[in-house]
Structure formats: structure tokens, C-alpha cells
Scaffold this active site. Structure first.
Site, PDB file in Angstrom:
ATOM      1  N   ARG A   7       0.839  -1.197   0.000  1.00 49.34           N
ATOM      2  CA  ARG A   7       0.000   0.000   0.000  1.00 49.34           C
ATOM      3  C   ARG A   7       0.877   1.251   0.000  1.00 49.34           C
ATOM      4  NH1 ARG A   7      -3.683  -1.337   5.112  1.00 49.34           N
ATOM      5  NH2 ARG A   7      -1.724  -2.312   5.694  1.00 49.34           N
ATOM      6  N   LYS A  22       2.180   1.784   7.328  1.00 55.47           N
ATOM      7  CA  LYS A  22       2.547   0.962   8.488  1.00 55.47           C
ATOM      8  C   LYS A  22       3.443   1.735   9.445  1.00 55.47           C
ATOM      9  CE  LYS A  22       1.448  -2.794   8.844  1.00 55.47           C
ATOM     10  NZ  LYS A  22       0.148  -3.296   9.396  1.00 55.47           N
ATOM     11  N   TYR A  26      -0.398   4.262  10.758  1.00 50.91           N
ATOM     12  CA  TYR A  26      -0.742   3.252  11.775  1.00 50.91           C
ATOM     13  C   TYR A  26       0.497   3.025  12.639  1.00 50.91           C
ATOM     14  CZ  TYR A  26      -4.893   1.608   9.143  1.00 50.91           C
ATOM     15  OH  TYR A  26      -6.104   1.504   8.512  1.00 50.91           O
ATOM     16  N   HIS A  50      -0.028   1.210  16.164  1.00 49.95           N
ATOM     17  CA  HIS A  50      -0.336   0.077  17.055  1.00 49.95           C
ATOM     18  C   HIS A  50       0.721  -0.033  18.153  1.00 49.95           C
ATOM     19  CE1 HIS A  50      -3.740  -1.260  14.690  1.00 49.95           C
ATOM     20  NE2 HIS A  50      -3.023  -1.131  13.606  1.00 49.95           N
ATOM     21  N   GLU A  70      -4.999   4.461  14.043  1.00 51.01           N
ATOM     22  CA  GLU A  70      -5.924   3.541  14.718  1.00 51.01           C
ATOM     23  C   GLU A  70      -6.628   4.146  15.923  1.00 51.01           C
ATOM     24  OE1 GLU A  70      -2.651   3.110  14.530  1.00 51.01           O
ATOM     25  OE2 GLU A  70      -1.833   2.751  16.530  1.00 51.01           O
ATOM     26  N   SER A 107     -11.369  -3.057   7.755  1.00 50.74           N
ATOM     27  CA  SER A 107     -12.327  -4.102   8.149  1.00 50.74           C
ATOM     28  C   SER A 107     -13.297  -4.369   6.998  1.00 50.74           C
ATOM     29  CB  SER A 107     -13.114  -3.673   9.385  1.00 50.74           C
ATOM     30  OG  SER A 107     -12.306  -3.744  10.533  1.00 50.74           O
ATOM     31  N   VAL A 161     -15.274 -11.273  15.348  1.00 54.37           N
ATOM     32  CA  VAL A 161     -15.681 -10.692  16.637  1.00 54.37           C
ATOM     33  C   VAL A 161     -14.592  -9.770  17.158  1.00 54.37           C
ATOM     34  CG1 VAL A 161     -17.022 -12.750  17.237  1.00 54.37           C
ATOM     35  CG2 VAL A 161     -14.722 -12.489  18.144  1.00 54.37           C
ATOM     36  N   LEU A 162     -15.003  -8.807  17.931  1.00 50.63           N
ATOM     37  CA  LEU A 162     -14.034  -7.902  18.558  1.00 50.63           C
ATOM     38  C   LEU A 162     -14.586  -7.441  19.889  1.00 50.63           C
ATOM     39  CD1 LEU A 162     -11.420  -6.149  18.354  1.00 50.63           C
ATOM     40  CD2 LEU A 162     -12.840  -4.365  17.377  1.00 50.63           C
ATOM     41  N   VAL A 177     -10.898 -13.842  10.672  1.00 49.61           N
ATOM     42  CA  VAL A 177     -10.471 -12.462  10.393  1.00 49.61           C
ATOM     43  C   VAL A 177      -9.931 -11.816  11.672  1.00 49.61           C
ATOM     44  CG1 VAL A 177     -11.173 -10.238   9.417  1.00 49.61           C
ATOM     45  CG2 VAL A 177     -12.259 -12.332   8.604  1.00 49.61           C
ATOM     46  N   ASP A 192      -5.846 -11.014  14.029  1.00 45.67           N
ATOM     47  CA  ASP A 192      -4.937  -9.946  14.466  1.00 45.67           C
ATOM     48  C   ASP A 192      -5.153  -9.580  15.938  1.00 45.67           C
ATOM     49  OD1 ASP A 192      -7.403  -8.807  13.912  1.00 45.67           O
ATOM     50  OD2 ASP A 192      -6.548  -6.912  13.255  1.00 45.67           O
ATOM     51  N   VAL A 229      -5.052 -15.313   7.828  1.00 42.76           N
ATOM     52  CA  VAL A 229      -4.079 -14.300   7.404  1.00 42.76           C
ATOM     53  C   VAL A 229      -4.309 -13.010   8.200  1.00 42.76           C
ATOM     54  CG1 VAL A 229      -3.261 -12.910   5.468  1.00 42.76           C
ATOM     55  CG2 VAL A 229      -3.847 -15.320   5.119  1.00 42.76           C
ATOM     56  N   ALA A 230      -3.240 -12.538   8.834  1.00 50.98           N
ATOM     57  CA  ALA A 230      -3.374 -11.407   9.755  1.00 50.98           C
ATOM     58  C   ALA A 230      -3.484 -10.066   9.021  1.00 50.98           C
ATOM     59  CB  ALA A 230      -2.201 -11.392  10.724  1.00 50.98           C
ATOM     60  N   ASN A 231      -3.002  -9.995   7.786  1.00 51.28           N
ATOM     61  CA  ASN A 231      -3.126  -8.726   7.042  1.00 51.28           C
ATOM     62  C   ASN A 231      -3.823  -8.963   5.704  1.00 51.28           C
ATOM     63  OD1 ASN A 231      -0.978 -10.100   5.873  1.00 51.28           O
ATOM     64  ND2 ASN A 231      -0.018  -8.218   5.145  1.00 51.28           N
TER      65      ASN A 231
HETATM   66  N1  LIG Z   1      -7.142 -10.165   9.447  1.00 49.27           N
HETATM   67  C1  LIG Z   1      -7.218  -8.961   8.928  1.00 49.27           C
HETATM   68  O1  LIG Z   1      -6.565  -8.651   7.943  1.00 49.27           O
HETATM   69  C2  LIG Z   1      -8.135  -7.940   9.530  1.00 49.27           C
HETATM   70  C3  LIG Z   1      -8.440  -6.766   8.832  1.00 49.27           C
HETATM   71  C4  LIG Z   1      -9.344  -5.868   9.417  1.00 49.27           C
HETATM   72  C5  LIG Z   1      -9.904  -6.143  10.677  1.00 49.27           C
HETATM   73  N2  LIG Z   1      -9.539  -7.300  11.336  1.00 49.27           N
HETATM   74  C6  LIG Z   1     -10.102  -7.660  12.646  1.00 49.27           C
HETATM   75  O2  LIG Z   1     -11.434  -8.133  12.518  1.00 49.27           O
HETATM   76  C7  LIG Z   1     -12.066  -8.050  13.798  1.00 49.27           C
HETATM   77  C8  LIG Z   1     -13.457  -7.455  13.669  1.00 49.27           C
HETATM   78  O3  LIG Z   1     -13.342  -6.095  13.307  1.00 49.27           O
HETATM   79  P1  LIG Z   1     -14.630  -5.160  13.124  1.00 49.27           P
HETATM   80  O4  LIG Z   1     -14.133  -3.873  12.567  1.00 49.27           O
HETATM   81  O5  LIG Z   1     -15.709  -5.891  12.414  1.00 49.27           O
HETATM   82  O6  LIG Z   1     -15.070  -4.942  14.646  1.00 49.27           O
HETATM   83  P2  LIG Z   1     -16.492  -4.396  15.138  1.00 49.27           P
HETATM   84  O7  LIG Z   1     -16.244  -3.821  16.495  1.00 49.27           O
HETATM   85  O8  LIG Z   1     -17.131  -3.560  14.096  1.00 49.27           O
HETATM   86  O9  LIG Z   1     -17.378  -5.723  15.286  1.00 49.27           O
HETATM   87  C9  LIG Z   1     -17.138  -6.703  16.251  1.00 49.27           C
HETATM   88  C10 LIG Z   1     -18.462  -7.374  16.601  1.00 49.27           C
HETATM   89  O10 LIG Z   1     -18.171  -8.525  17.398  1.00 49.27           O
HETATM   90  C11 LIG Z   1     -19.281  -8.667  18.265  1.00 49.27           C
HETATM   91  N3  LIG Z   1     -18.955  -9.625  19.337  1.00 49.27           N
HETATM   92  C12 LIG Z   1     -18.224  -9.437  20.468  1.00 49.27           C
HETATM   93  N4  LIG Z   1     -18.210 -10.573  21.173  1.00 49.27           N
HETATM   94  C13 LIG Z   1     -18.919 -11.498  20.476  1.00 49.27           C
HETATM   95  C14 LIG Z   1     -19.270 -12.862  20.687  1.00 49.27           C
HETATM   96  N5  LIG Z   1     -18.888 -13.526  21.791  1.00 49.27           N
HETATM   97  N6  LIG Z   1     -20.023 -13.485  19.749  1.00 49.27           N
HETATM   98  C15 LIG Z   1     -20.417 -12.844  18.623  1.00 49.27           C
HETATM   99  N7  LIG Z   1     -20.133 -11.552  18.389  1.00 49.27           N
HETATM  100  C16 LIG Z   1     -19.398 -10.906  19.300  1.00 49.27           C
HETATM  101  C17 LIG Z   1     -19.524  -7.240  18.741  1.00 49.27           C
HETATM  102  O11 LIG Z   1     -20.803  -7.106  19.347  1.00 49.27           O
HETATM  103  C18 LIG Z   1     -19.414  -6.483  17.423  1.00 49.27           C
HETATM  104  O12 LIG Z   1     -20.653  -6.346  16.759  1.00 49.27           O
HETATM  105  C19 LIG Z   1     -11.097  -7.220  14.662  1.00 49.27           C
HETATM  106  O13 LIG Z   1     -10.346  -8.084  15.473  1.00 49.27           O
HETATM  107  C20 LIG Z   1     -10.211  -6.550  13.659  1.00 49.27           C
HETATM  108  O14 LIG Z   1      -8.948  -6.193  14.202  1.00 49.27           O
HETATM  109  C21 LIG Z   1      -8.665  -8.170  10.783  1.00 49.27           C
END
Ligand SMILES: NC(=O)c1ccc[n+]([C@@H]2O[C@H](COP(=O)([O-])OP(=O)(O)OC[C@H]3O[C@@H](n4cnc5c(N)ncnc54)[C@H](O)[C@@H]3O)[C@@H](O)[C@H]2O)c1
Length: 376
Positions: A15, A75, A94, A96, A118, A134, A239-240, A267, A270, A298-300
Site C-alpha cells: 500500500r 505501516k 498506523y 499500534h 488507529e 475491516s 468478533v471484537l 479475520v 490480528d 491471514v493477519a493482514n
Molecule cells: N485479518 C485482517 O486482515 C483484519 C483486517 C481488518 C480487521 N480485522 C479484525 O477483525 C475483527 C473485527 O473487526 P470489526 O471492525 O468488524 O469490529 P467491530 O467492532 O465492528 O465488530 C465486532 C463485533 O463482534 C461482536 N462480538 C463481540 N463478542 C462477540 C461474541 N462472543 N459473539 C459474537 N459476536 C461478538 C460485537 O458485538 C461487534 O458487533 C477485529 O479483530 C479486527 O482487528 C482483521
């Protein structure tokens, strides 16, 4: 202001922080933009496009850091860049910090102004510079899931949408936030039968209102998850819990109850992942198999689609970059609560509570640096 856009040097990062359109916007406001040669190539932007938009190209990263008052990156700076950062230089990227102690100490030592994508936060507590990634990862999770469900990729050999006379695939989306919503939309658009599970009833109500008829919602608890995954072809974990590790919603003992060749896409990897058997993987080797279930972790994820990711990210960052360039960081952060929350380290002081708490460092309230630091 003099703005520098270095080429990202972190492994496999394609990027770029400012597109030619961004250069045109910043120069329109009277700023001078220096872009490192080939910085945009990984995202599909050639040097001559930058030049046409008004950028000055520099051959190496040292010159970009040396000339710029504000560095815009994607980054966090990596070790090779630490020594290039100047006191009072504004870094907008970013970081972190809370997961990277050496970086935190290096930025404290540099005396720079570190404004982290972030932690820029809107009044409704949303994180506008995390949302686009996301969105990318959520949409991509279905594309990847569909791919690994194909037989030659090791999957069950099921088409997400089925065909007339053949049932579609069952997709379970854990978490109905940004990732989950985008994943559900994609899977539903491809004709799959989708269930979104979340612990937030208001969120489930909202999703129930806006999603098409082939998407259902279900409250997320251990009992319901355990049952739902038995019939799932694809499970997406999004989930987050802010500031905490992701809860493990699928434990190892549940895997044998799943279909052979089913795919799980974590997803949330990370943040530690929401499946017990998840381990971070890379785009070079994205999957592995446990108990006949394919794991994609995949983390990214956005790194695989740098063109889309760069545009999505810069659409969100550019308006903030323009404010910072027009007003200088101090006035921009005084005027905007959103930007002020992005300040993490300023002039050797940690001004973001989460970062000082993470490493037991002294905390300086941000108002103090906004009142006392030298203006950029
Ligand atoms: N792997 C990647 O490349 C990548 C890229 C972007 C984001 N992410 C990650 O994806 C994750 C989600 O991000 P987001 O932006 O959608 O977050 P978000 O906060 O918009 O959504 C998270 C959802 O999880 C729900 N939740 C919490 N506990 C739960 C449970 N026990 N059961 C079901 N749902 C539950 C919350 O109520 C919320 O609606 C984060 O960890 C983020 O860091 C990873």
C-alpha cells in the site's frame, strides 16, 4: 507544509499512504509533496502519475524523511527508519504502539509527533481509519472462503450459491460488526444461506432490518455456536471486544462435529483469533488443516488487494491529512477532537493512556502538550 510520502518497507506491504489524487488535493491547498520513487507501484500508481498530479519525486527514503515536516505512511516505522525521524516531525500513520514496546521507546526518543490512524476516533466512538480495512477484510473473507471450499483447494467442493435444484452453502458469520456485515452481504449476494451471530441485540435488530431474506440473525452463545457450526460449510470469525483478546468461540473439541472440508476464516486473528486452533498465517501460505477443517488465518488480509486497500484507506485519511497540513498539528488537534485522540506520543511524552498503561510509562495529558509544545 512540506509533506513526505516514503515507500513502505515492511515485508509484503504494497500500500501507499497518498495516491496521485491525494497529491493533487494537497498541492491544491498550497502544500509541497515529496514522494519516494516507486512508492505507489505496488498499488498500481506509477511515478509519472504522481508527477502529473504535482508531486516531486525523490530517489530514496533518507531524502524524504530529511525534507518533510509531515510524513504520511501506512505501516508503523520499522527499525531502519527510526534514525531518519526528526524531532518535531509529524508522523501520520498506523502505529499500534500498545503491541510494540521497542517502537514506543524509539518514538519517545525521536521527539517526533506521532498521530496514530488507529486511535483517531469519532464522537460515536467509531474508528474511521480502521473501518476501511475491516470492510476490505470482511468482503475478502467470503472470496477466500469460497475459493478454499473448492475441491482442488482441499475444500468440500460446494458452490456458495448452489444452483437451481441444489441447496446453497451454509455460511455462519460470528460478529455482526464491520467485518461481519460486509462478509454477510457478500455471501448473501452470492446466494449462500447466511446466519450472523452477535451478542449485541440492538446490532442483531439492525441487521435483521437491513439484510436480504437469505440472511438470518441468531444470538451468539456457546450453545448456539456449537449447534450452528455442525451444518456450516464456511464460518467467518469477525468478533471484537475492544481492548481485549478475541474470545475463543470455536474450541478444538468442536471441530470434529463440523463437516469434512469445511472452511473457517478467522479475520479476528490480528487480535489473537476467535477459534482456539487459529494460528496467524501469511498470504504466501494462507491455510492449514486441523481435524479436516481448513483454517484461513491471514493477519493482514487487505495486503493481498493493495489497489483497493490503498484507495479505501486514503479516502479516509486524506481529509485528516489536509487538516493537519493546513493548520499544523497543534491547531488541527485543538480544533478536532477526532484528531486529538489520534495523538499518541508527542515530543518524548506519551499522551495516549492505553499506550502508557501498556508499558507502565509516564502519562502526560494531551492538553498539556497542545498548550506547551512548539508548533509545527
Ligand atoms: N485479518 C485482517 O486482515 C483484519 C483486517 C481488518 C480487521 N480485522 C479484525 O477483525 C475483527 C473485527 O473487526 P470489526 O471492525 O468488524 O469490529 P467491530 O467492532 O465492528 O465488530 C465486532 C463485533 O463482534 C461482536 N462480538 C463481540 N463478542 C462477540 C461474541 N462472543 N459473539 C459474537 N459476536 C461478538 C460485537 O458485538 C461487534 O458487533 C477485529 O479483530 C479486527 O482487528 C482483521
Amino acid at each position: 507544509m512540506i509533506i513526505g510520502v516514503p515507500k513502505e518497507i515492511k515485508n509484503n506491504e504494497n500500500r501507499v499512504a497518498v495516491t496521485p489524487a491525494g497529491v493533487a488535493e494537497l498541492t491544491k491547498h498550497g502544500h509541497t509533496v515529496y514522494v519516494q520513487s516507486t512508492a505507489g507501484v505496488g498499488s498500481g500508481f506509477e511515478d509519472d502519475e504522481y508527477v502529473a498530479a504535482g508531486a516531486n519525486m525523490l530517489p530514496n527514503i533518507e531524502e524524504v524523511y530529511a525534507i518533510a515536516e509531515m510524513i504520511i505512511k501506512v505501516k508503523e516505522p520499522i527499525e531502519q527508519e527510526y534514525g531518519l525521524i526528526k524531532k518535531d516531525q509529524l508522523l501520520f500513520t498506523y502505529f499500534h504502539f500498545a503491541s510494540h514496546e521497542p517502537l514506543t521507546h524509539a518514538m519517545i526518543k525521536s521527539g517526533a509527533v506521532c498521530l496514530a490512524y488507529e486511535t483517531v476516533e469519532k464522537a460515536d466512538r467509531s474508528l474511521p481509519l480502521l473501518v476501511p480495512m475491516s470492510e476490505v477484510a470482511g468482503r475478502m473473507s467470503v472470496q477466500e472462503g469460497a475459493k478454499y471450499l473448492e475441491k482442488p483447494m482441499g475444500g468440500r467442493g460446494i458452490l456458495l450459491g448452489g444452483v437451481p435444484g441444489v441447496k446453497p452453502a451454509e455460511v455462519i458469520v460470528l460478529g455482526g460488526g464491520i467485518v461481519g456485515t460486509q462478509a454477510a452481504k457478500m455471501a448473501a449476494g452470492m446466494g449462500a444461506h447466511v446466519t450472523i451471530m452477535d451478542i449485541s441485540l440492538p446490532r442483531l435488530r439492525q441487521l435483521d432490518d437491513i439484510m436480504p431474506a437469505n440472511v438470518q440473525t441468531q444470538y451468539s452463545n456457546d450453545y448456539n455456536v456449537r449447534n450452528a457450526i455442525k451444518s456450516a460449510d464456511l464460518v467467518i470469525g469477525g468478533v471484537l471486544i475492544p481492548g481485549a483478546k478475541a474470545p475463543k468461540l470455536i474450541t478444538r473439541d468442536m471441530l470434529p462435529s463440523m463437516k469434512k472440508g469445511a472452511v473457517i476464516v478467522d479475520v479476528a486473528i490480528d487480535q489473537g483469533g476467535c477459534f482456539e486452533t487459529s494460528q496467524p498465517t501469511t498470504h504466501a501460505e494462507p491455510i492449514y488443516v486441523v481435524d479436516n477443517v481448513i483454517h484461513y488465518c491471514v493477519a493482514n488480509m487487505p495486503g493481498a488487494v493493495p489497489y483497493t486497500s490503498t484507495l479505501a484507506l486514503t479516502n479516509a485519511t486524506l481529509p485528516y491529512a489536509v487538516q493537519l497540513a493546513n493548520k499544523g498539528w497543534k491547531k488541527a488537534c485543538s480544533d478536532s477532537n477526532e484528531l486529538r485522540l489520534g495523538l499518541n506520543v508527542v515530543d518524548g511524552k506519551v499522551v495516549y493512556k492505553g499506550v502508557s498503561d501498556a508499558f507502565n510509562l509516564a502519562y502526560t495529558p494531551v492538553e498539556q502538550v497542545l498548550g506547551t509544545s512548539a508548533s509545527n
